[in-house]
Write an enzyme that holds these catalytic residues in place. Structure first.
Site, mmCIF file in Angstrom:
data_model
loop_
_atom_site.group_PDB
_atom_site.id
_atom_site.type_symbol
_atom_site.label_atom_id
_atom_site.label_comp_id
_atom_site.label_asym_id
_atom_site.label_seq_id
_atom_site.Cartn_x
_atom_site.Cartn_y
_atom_site.Cartn_z
ATOM 1 C CD GLU A 45 23.674 -90.191 0.933
ATOM 2 O OE1 GLU A 45 24.147 -91.194 1.505
ATOM 3 O OE2 GLU A 45 23.741 -90.012 -0.293
ATOM 4 C CG ASP A 70 31.333 -87.203 2.836
ATOM 5 O OD1 ASP A 70 32.432 -86.868 3.328
ATOM 6 O OD2 ASP A 70 30.736 -88.241 3.184
ATOM 7 C CG ASP A 119 33.328 -90.572 12.787
ATOM 8 O OD1 ASP A 119 33.037 -91.182 13.824
ATOM 9 O OD2 ASP A 119 34.485 -90.185 12.539
ATOM 10 C CG ASP A 155 27.445 -99.191 11.975
ATOM 11 O OD1 ASP A 155 27.469 -98.017 11.555
ATOM 12 O OD2 ASP A 155 28.403 -99.721 12.560
ATOM 13 C CB THR A 195 25.733 -97.006 2.155
ATOM 14 O OG1 THR A 195 26.037 -97.640 3.404
ATOM 15 C CG2 THR A 195 24.567 -96.035 2.325
ATOM 16 C CE1 TYR A 196 33.069 -101.040 -0.405
ATOM 17 C CE2 TYR A 196 33.466 -99.714 1.567
ATOM 18 C CZ TYR A 196 33.879 -100.678 0.663
ATOM 19 O OH TYR A 196 35.104 -101.270 0.816
ATOM 20 C CE1 TYR A 197 33.349 -97.669 4.927
ATOM 21 C CE2 TYR A 197 32.109 -95.896 3.890
ATOM 22 C CZ TYR A 197 33.309 -96.470 4.233
ATOM 23 O OH TYR A 197 34.486 -95.869 3.862
ATOM 24 C CD GLU A 198 22.080 -100.294 4.943
ATOM 25 O OE1 GLU A 198 21.025 -100.752 5.382
ATOM 26 O OE2 GLU A 198 22.140 -99.285 4.217
#
Length: 216
Positions: A45, A70, A119, A155, A195-198
């Site tokens: 990932e 990451d 990003d 997104d 995910t957290y951001y999703e």
């Protein structure tokens, strides 16, 4: 750097499931055997953030090895800590710059790659930083097995269209794609991992884009 970030950086240095920078180079070509102690397929990932996808995929597929990649250690800390607390042995985290990925994985070592909400690097001047730029795609191709596949969830509509264009230009095989994942017929248990951001994007009714491709 804030105290909490410093604490997390110090803590991940003690985690057995986290390798940072040069420490991960010794695993090249030997991740399954040397780190996980088996011969199971490796799934990456990229831009893993807090590692939600890596951790949840590891729970769903115990016969695969997962590695979240990451550069931000304070984010990796969350996924790594969860995996340790819940005793999930088939997930690890690697803190590196993704552009250096060939220093850490050998040819044909990886079975599958996920890119989750990276990003988007929207400025034209930063196109080469986009994780679906041909510069990066060439690196992924080298470490993937011949039948290996890739996934992108984002997104960002611009990054989705850009990725479609690049894959088409390169003649790659697009297996599935949608600009509105949660209203599409490709949605399944794996793609439902959030995910957290999703979760934040979905709260604002933002559409989620998804594309899956390979080289055959």
């Amino acid at each position: 750097m804030g105290k909490d970030k410093l604490r997390k950086f110090a803590e991940i240095d003690t985690f057995a499931n986290v390798l940072q920078l040069d420490a991960g180079k010794g695993m090249k070509g030997q991740w399954a055997a040397k780190h996980f102690g088996n011969d199971r397929p490796i799934v990456l990932e990229l831009a893993c953030g807090k590692g939600e996808y890596s951790v949840n995929l590891a729970k769903l597929f115990p016969t695969y090895n997962f590695i979240g990649v990451d550069y931000k250690g304070n984010r990796i800390w969350r996924g790594a800590k969860t995996a340790l607390e819940e005793g999930i042995p088939n997930v690890a985290f690697l803190r590196i710059q993704i552009e250096n990925i060939l220093d850490y994985f050998a040819e044909n070592e990886v079975s599958e790659i996920w890119i989750t909400f990276p990003d988007p690097q929207p400025q034209k001047s930063r196109e080469k930083k986009r994780l679906t730029n041909p510069f990066f795609l060439a690196k992924y191709r080298e470490i993937l097995i011949p039948e290996g596949i890739m996934h992108l969830k984002t997104d960002n509509d611009g990054l989705f269209v850009y990725t479609q264009e690049k894959l088409t230009e390169l003649g790659l095989d697009i297996h599935a794609q949608t600009s509105d994942l949660y209203r599409s017929d490709v949605l399944d248990e794996v793609l439902s991992i959030k995910t957290y951001y999703e979760k934040k994007y979905l709260e604002t009714a933002k559409n989620i884009n998804y594309i899956k491709w390979g080289w055959l």
